[in-house]
Design a protein around this motif. Structure first.
Motif, PDB file in Angstrom:
ATOM      1  N   ARG A   1       0.605   5.203  -7.400  1.00  0.00           N
ATOM      2  CA  ARG A   1      -0.654   5.035  -8.134  1.00  0.00           C
ATOM      3  C   ARG A   1      -0.613   5.918  -9.368  1.00  0.00           C
ATOM      4  O   ARG A   1      -0.006   6.988  -9.337  1.00  0.00           O
ATOM      5  CB  ARG A   1      -1.855   5.478  -7.281  1.00  0.00           C
ATOM      6  CG  ARG A   1      -2.101   4.643  -6.060  1.00  0.00           C
ATOM      7  CD  ARG A   1      -2.953   5.409  -5.057  1.00  0.00           C
ATOM      8  NE  ARG A   1      -4.331   5.549  -5.497  1.00  0.00           N
ATOM      9  CZ  ARG A   1      -5.144   6.540  -5.112  1.00  0.00           C
ATOM     10  NH1 ARG A   1      -4.695   7.497  -4.300  1.00  0.00           N
ATOM     11  NH2 ARG A   1      -6.381   6.597  -5.531  1.00  0.00           N
TER      12      ARG A   1
ATOM     13  N   GLU B   1      -7.959   0.221  -9.280  1.00  0.00           N
ATOM     14  CA  GLU B   1      -8.898   0.822  -8.333  1.00  0.00           C
ATOM     15  C   GLU B   1     -10.183   1.261  -8.978  1.00  0.00           C
ATOM     16  O   GLU B   1     -11.254   1.188  -8.380  1.00  0.00           O
ATOM     17  CB  GLU B   1      -8.251   2.036  -7.668  1.00  0.00           C
ATOM     18  CG  GLU B   1      -7.098   1.635  -6.787  1.00  0.00           C
ATOM     19  CD  GLU B   1      -6.378   2.853  -6.260  1.00  0.00           C
ATOM     20  OE1 GLU B   1      -7.029   3.898  -6.061  1.00  0.00           O
ATOM     21  OE2 GLU B   1      -5.157   2.755  -6.065  1.00  0.00           O
ATOM     22  N   SER B   2     -10.070   1.776 -10.193  1.00  0.00           N
ATOM     23  CA  SER B   2     -11.294   2.162 -10.880  1.00  0.00           C
ATOM     24  C   SER B   2     -11.039   2.162 -12.365  1.00  0.00           C
ATOM     25  O   SER B   2      -9.899   2.308 -12.821  1.00  0.00           O
ATOM     26  CB  SER B   2     -11.789   3.534 -10.417  1.00  0.00           C
ATOM     27  OG  SER B   2     -10.909   4.533 -10.855  1.00  0.00           O
TER      28      SER B   2
ATOM     29  N   GLN C   1      -3.478  -3.350  -7.576  1.00  0.00           N
ATOM     30  CA  GLN C   1      -4.927  -3.261  -7.725  1.00  0.00           C
ATOM     31  C   GLN C   1      -5.344  -2.233  -8.768  1.00  0.00           C
ATOM     32  O   GLN C   1      -4.851  -1.108  -8.767  1.00  0.00           O
ATOM     33  CB  GLN C   1      -5.563  -2.873  -6.395  1.00  0.00           C
ATOM     34  CG  GLN C   1      -5.785  -4.085  -5.505  1.00  0.00           C
ATOM     35  CD  GLN C   1      -6.550  -3.703  -4.279  1.00  0.00           C
ATOM     36  OE1 GLN C   1      -6.129  -2.786  -3.564  1.00  0.00           O
ATOM     37  NE2 GLN C   1      -7.652  -4.384  -4.027  1.00  0.00           N
TER      38      GLN C   1
ATOM     39  N   SER D   1       0.849  -1.193   0.000  1.00  0.00           N
ATOM     40  CA  SER D   1       0.000   0.000   0.000  1.00  0.00           C
ATOM     41  C   SER D   1       0.881   1.238   0.000  1.00  0.00           C
ATOM     42  O   SER D   1       2.079   1.171   0.298  1.00  0.00           O
ATOM     43  CB  SER D   1      -0.877   0.024   1.262  1.00  0.00           C
ATOM     44  OG  SER D   1      -0.055   0.180   2.408  1.00  0.00           O
TER      45      SER D   1
END
Lengths: 457, 457
Positions: free
Chosen positions: A211, A101-102, A99, A52
Motif C-alpha cells: 500500500r 482506500e481513501s 483498491q 490483500s
C-alpha cells in the motif's frame, strides 16, 4: 527445490489466494514472463495474484519456507529487467491490490493498494483538480506500488521530485511475511530508521510494497511552453538553472540535440521549428494558476534570450512543441533497436559528456550513433545508441565508465535491475556495495526476494 | 574491555588524530558528556576529534577492533540523549570536520564537512541571498552533520521539508571504517539502495556522517505575518490546509493555545494581541519576491476569515507577532522543568488529542498542566508538561500511548535517542523493529555505534 516440493508450494499458494489466482499454464504465464521492452524474459514456476496484504504475507512466508524465489511485479513496465522471472521464480503480481482506500482532496493525498495504476489514481484525482506528482509515458500500466519500488522519475521531477518525494507513507511485506506499516507518514515521523525510503527504490529486493500513501499536486490550469534553439550545452544549463531559480511555476526543462530533432522530424513527418539548425534545443514549460504566459515571456526576455524561440500557450500549440521532445522514443524505434542508458551528470560536466560521447561511440563502430535527450536541470540524459547488436555490451560499458569518470550516476531513474548490476561498482565503493549486500541479507536471509536484481551475485 | 586495553586504544587514537585531539581530562570532557538540556549525561572514556574522513575511518576501525563503543557528536543540541555517552564510550566529535568545500550560488548548493554549523552555512549563503531550507533555534551550535543524522525539522518544513529534503548528497563512515560516498546526489540517482536516506535520521547508530551536500533556498525579500485568534482546532487546520493549497509563498503555519499565550504574555511581559481570549491561535507567514503582503491579505479575506487577526509586513512588527509563538520555550522554562514530547497526529485526529490531553494529564496529577504548540499543517505538536518530577514517566507514557492510539507519531522531529526507545513498539510492529535491529546488526555487527540509541536492548 524438487518438482515435488514445487507442487507442494503451488498447492499452498492455491490455498492462500484461491486456485484461479495461481497461474501455471504456459500460455497464460507469457505476459508475466516478458516485460514490455521484450528485452528481458524468463520462465516462471507460477504467477500468483494475492488480493490483500495478508495474502501477500502468506505467499511470501510460504515461498520463504520453501526456499523458492519470488519476483514482485506491478505493471511490468520497467526498463532494467527487474520485474520478470529469470530462473523459475514465482511471480508475485500486485495488480489485484487495486483498491483506492481513501482520497482526501483537501489534505491532497491518496491511499491506494500497490496495484492501482497511475492512470487510475490520476482519473480519481482529476475530478478535484489534482494529480500525482510523477507522470510517465507508461502511466496506463505502471502501478503506484511499482513506481514506488523503483523510485520512478519523469519530466516533472524538476518541480515535484522523484516518486520518493510523493510517497508520504507505505506498507510492505518482508521476505519472512512480516508487515512493515509506515502509513502514518514519512514527513514528520522521526521514529527510527526510515524503512519507507529504504524500500522505495529497492526494486522488490527487500520487500513487497502493498500500500502507498501519496501526496497529490494541483493540475495547473494555465500552461506555457517555450522551445529554444541554443548553441551549446552550457547555454542550455544556464537557461535551466535560471528557470529553476527564477521562473514561477517551472514544470519541465528538457534538453535534446540536433540529431534527435532531425530524426524526429524525418521519421514522424514534423516540420522543423526553426529555419536554422541548432546543436541544442531546450523546452521549458511553466504551469500555474496565475500569469503563467506573462511570466515565461518575461523570463525569455530577461534571462533566456535565444537566437530562435517558439512560444505556445494553448493546448494544441503546447502539444506541437512538446512533440519534438516526446516523440524521440518513437522516432528512435523506427531507426533500430536502441541500447538505452539512463545516466546523470554533475551539471558542470554535462557539456564534456555530450562532446565526448560521439567519438567514443564511433571508436567502437563507425556506424554507431547516439541520440540524447533528457531533463537538463537534473543533469539526467537518456542515451540511445543505434547501430549495435542487442547483446553487444561494449557501448554500454564504455559510456557508463565515462559517466562514472565524470562523477555521474549510471542509473538516474530506471534503476539497476539485472541490466546494470555488473556496473554497480563503477559508482559504488566496495564498502558501499558490502553495506547494501549486508542489508539485503539482514532483511532477506534466504535471498528469495528478486535475487540477481541490484546486488551482483 | 580492560583498563589496559582502553589505554592501548587511546594510544592508537592519539596516533590517528594527534595527542591534543584525544581528550581524557575530566574537566575538559565535561562539555562532551552532557547535552544542552542537561537532562542527559554520562561519562566518556575519551573524546576524539578527527579532522578528516580518513581520520574518522581510522578511529572507527580502531574502536571496532577494540570493541569499544562510540558516540558520534555534532553540536550536541539534540533533545533525546542521542549524542552524549552513557557508559564509558568514546565520543567522536565531528566539530573539526568544519570546512565548507564548495558553494555554488547558481546551482544553489553547498558541500560541507559535518561539523560546519547551520549558522556558518547560512552566513556564507546569505551573501548570495540563500540559506539552508531548515532553520532551528539551535542554529549557532547545531552542525549540518548532526542535523542530517537526526533529520532535523523546524518551522519551515511546510515549505521546504525536513533536513532529509535538503540533503542531496552525503558521505559517511561505517562501523568497520568503510566509507560510503553518496555525494553525487540523491535526487536523480537510482543506483541501488538509498543508503543516504537510511543514514539520515539514524542518529549515529549506522554510521558517522562526515560530509553533506545540501540544497539551498532563497532568502525571500518580502515577508508578511498574520496572527489569527480562532475558536477551534478544526478551524486552525482548515486555515493551514487552505494556506498550503492556495497561499503563495507559505513559509510557516504555527499553532498554539490559550494557556501558552497567557503564559508567554505574563512571563515575558508581552501585551496580549487581542482584547478577547481565544482557545486557539494560528500564525501564518508568507515570504517571497512578489506581492507577498497582498497575497496574504487576499488569503485572509477569502479563505481564512477570523474573528480577530493581526497583520504585519515590516520586520519589527513581524517579530512582534512571532514572539507570541517563539517565546513559548523560554516562558515554559520560567514555570518549571517541563517534560517535552514531540508528537505528530493525523490532521483528522488533532482536535481529539487537544481535547483529551488535559484530562489525561490531570488524571495523573491535578496540578499537572500542558502547554502545546507546533506546526499545524504537518500535524506536529510539541507537548510541554509542567508539574511532574523529571523522572516521572507516567505522563510521557500516557500521552505517547494516546498518540499511538490516534494513529500518530511518538517522535515527529526530535528522534528516538535513548529518551523514546522504550515506546518504539507503540507505533512500530514487531516485524518493523526486528527489521531495524537486523539492519543495525548488518551494518554494525559488534554494536559499537551509539549503542542503546533507537533500538531497545
Amino acid at each position: 527445490v524438487s518438482a515435488r516440493e514445487n507442487r507442494d508450494l503451488i498447492g499452498r499458494l492455491q490455498q492462500i489466494v484461491g486456485g484461479e489466482h495461481v497461474l501455471t499454464s504456459r500460455d497464460i504465464l507469457g505476459s508475466y514472463e516478458t516485460d514490455w521492452t521484450r528485452r528481458f524474459s524468463g520462465s516462471a514456476l507460477a504467477a500468483v495474484r494475492p488480493a490483500s496484504t495478508a495474502e501477500v504475507a502468506a505467499v511470501l512466508a510460504a515461498c520463504n519456507e520453501a526456499g523458492v524465489a519470488v519476483v514482485p511485479q506491478g505493471g511490468n513496465t520497467g526498463l532494467v529487467g527487474g520485474s520478470v522471472p529469470r530462473a523459475g521464480e514465482v511471480v508475485l503480481s500486485t495488480r489485484r491490490l487495486a483498491q483506492v482506500e481513501s482520497f482526501d482532496p483537501v489534505a491532497r493525498e491518496l491511499t491506494a493498494g500497490a496495484g492501482v495504476t497511475a492512470a487510475q489514481a490520476n482519473a480519481l484525482a482529476a475530478a478535484h483538480g489534482l494529480q500525482l506528482g510523477v507522470d510517465l509515458a507508461s502511466r496506463d500500466s505502471a502501478t503506484v506500488g511499482g513506481m514506488a519500488a523503483t523510485n520512478a522519475g519523469g519530466i516533472h521531477v524538476v518541480r515535484h521530485g522523484m516518486m520518493r518525494s510523493q510517497v508520504i507513507g507505505l506498507e510492505a511485506v518482508l521476505a519472512n511475511g512480516g508487515v512493515v506499516d509506515r502509513m502514518f507518514g514519512v514527513v514528520r515521523d522521526n521514529t527510527g530508521y526510515d524503512l519507507a525510503n529504504l524500500l522505495v527504490g529497492s526494486e522488490g529486493t527487500l520487500g513487497v510494497i502493498t500500500r502507498v500513501r501519496l501526496r497529490l499536486v494541483a493540475v495547473e490550469r494555465r500552461r506555457a511552453v517555450a522551445l529554444l534553439g541554443l548553441d551549446s550545452v552550457e547555454e542550455a544549463i544556464g537557461v535551466a538553472l535560471a528557470a529553476r531559480n527564477g521562473l514561477p511555476g517551472l514544470n519541465a526543462a528538457e534538453i535534446f540535440f540536433a540529431p534527435g530533432m532531425e530524426l524526429v522530424c524525418s521519421a514522424m513527418g514534423l516540420t522543423p521549428p526553426f529555419e536554422k539548425r541548432f546543436p541544442v534545443y531546450v523546452l521549458i514549460e511553466a504551469a500555474g494558476a496565475g500569469e503563467v504566459a506573462e511570466g515565461l515571456a518575461a523570463f525569455l526576455e530577461g534571462s533566456a534570450r535565444a537566437a530562435a524561440s517558439a512560444f505556445a500557450t494553448d493546448a494544441r500549440d503546447c502539444a506541437r512543441l512538446w512533440a519534438y521532445r516526446e516523440r524521440h522514443t518513437e522516432a528512435i524505434n523506427t531507426a533500430g533497436v536502441p541500447h538505452k542508458l539512463d545516466i546523470a551528470l554533475p551539471l558542470g560536466r554535462m557539456a564534456e559528456f555530450v562532446r565526448e560521447v560521439g567519438p567514443v561511440v564511433r571508436s567502437l563502430d563507425p556506424g554507431g550513433r547516439e541520440i540524447l535527450f533528457g531533463h537538463v536541470a537534473d543533469g539526467n540524459l537518456h542515451v540511445n545508441l543505434l547501430g549495435f547488436e542487442p547483446d553487444d555490451e561494449r557501448p554500454d560499458d564504455a559510456i557508463l565508465r565515462m559517466v562514472a569518470g565524470l562523477g555521474g550516476s549510471i542509473s538516474a531513474e530506471h534503476g539497476v535491475g539485472v541490466a546494470k548490476r555488473q556496473w554497480l561498482h563503477l559508482t559504488r565503493s566496495a564498502a558501499d556495495i558490502a553495506a547494501m549486500a549486508a542489508i539485503k541479507r539482514a532483511l532477506d536471509p534466504r535471498g528469495i526476494l528478486n535475487p540477481g536484481v541490484i546486488i551482483p551475485a
